[in-house]
Design a protein around this motif. Sequence first.
Motif: not given
Length: 446
Positions: A295, A256, A299
């Motif tokens: 999560d 991220e 990604r």
Amino acid sequence: MSEEQQHSILIVDDDKAMRQSLIDLMEAAGWRVEAVSRANHVLDRLAEFQPDAILSDVRMPGMSGLDLLASLDKSISPPLVLISAHGDIPMAVQAIQDGAYSFVEKPCEPRRLLTIMRNAAEQYRMRQTNARLKQRLMHLSGLDRRLLGQTDEINLLRRDVIDLADSTASVLVQGETGTGKELVARALHDLGPDADGPFLALNCAVLSPETFEAEMFGIKGGKDGRLLAASGGTLFLDEICSCPLPVQAQLLRVIENKRILPVGANVPIPVRFRVISASNEDMQKAVAESRLRQDLLFRINTLVLTLPTLRQRRDDLALLMTHFLSDYARIYETAVPELSPDDLAAMMTHDWPGNVRELRSVAERRVLAARRGSATMMQMIQSDLMLEGIPSTLREAVAAFERELIGKAIRDQEGRMDATAEALGIGRRTLNEKIVKLGLDKDALL
């Protein structure tokens, strides 16, 4: 103009006033500029600065501009424009014949010089682009050899790999054990824009939360972490569902934020790499069982490639087996065994749970058996399944089967435990637990 679009130039002139004048002109036009006062300094600067063009005076102490021209490898060097107050037509003609891009007399009109240098730089960039395209086509032709087959399924896979290679988006490669997930990941890297960068493959099943930061992020004042070494290339996360949850959280932050913080450091370091992940599991099931962070899945699954099983491409069996038999015959310096109708029938009726990896193993055994005499393909296929003294209870039978299978894998991989775990389609931690539980002696097996 972005830095990538900005042209760059290396100026060579022993006259300080003229050198500064040329620097001012080129910088005012938006160029990145470096300058040296001697031609013999050029070769040292080329690799580091990597200019799009060189502008050099002709008459200088020591090495002249013409000497510099003769010293350059014209096939890879940027174009050289010569500039001189003492030029004549024969010198200019000879310089062009020797490979100079152009010859300009001093004093020169600034706009004309800028046009010449821009054309030279753009020609060089076009030449580099063409070279990259040619290299990519070479990789592309190799794709047929790496993803071997003629069925619709493998043809579609090759087209998907080519289509997705230019993207920088994350790719999730799904498929059963032995279908070639790392092979596809490497093909995506080799055909992509960062093909010249590193390819770092991580077996997520063996990543330790205790040592992850030091190994992957590095230590301040010490050795760089592996993720920093992968920057500018591809990060391949194999067996992502087997990754420990604390490590998943750390990987998610890196993906991220595109930064890593070495142990003991206060300032994070930027990193850039394409993320390709692989799994032979149902990802949604792994999320439901709290073995994979949702999560993190979001990604890594921007693009998804699902690899066909060998059962789905049975028409490729003969082609693949012939290919592997030829390879192993060359390795073991023996004749290539011929495939009989019975061999082909045995191959077509087998389910190939290990997919291409299993097929390759059978091919190797077939070549080795042929050196000792004769053996059928059916015998080679069944050799993994023929266990002596099968116990009477199901629990004992399963344990005996696992003991035999793991022992064989350890021998096949010559004791390399990461490779053994990969061949078995399980995590390294699971393999270690089974070795202890089953009472296997690795040294005795080898």
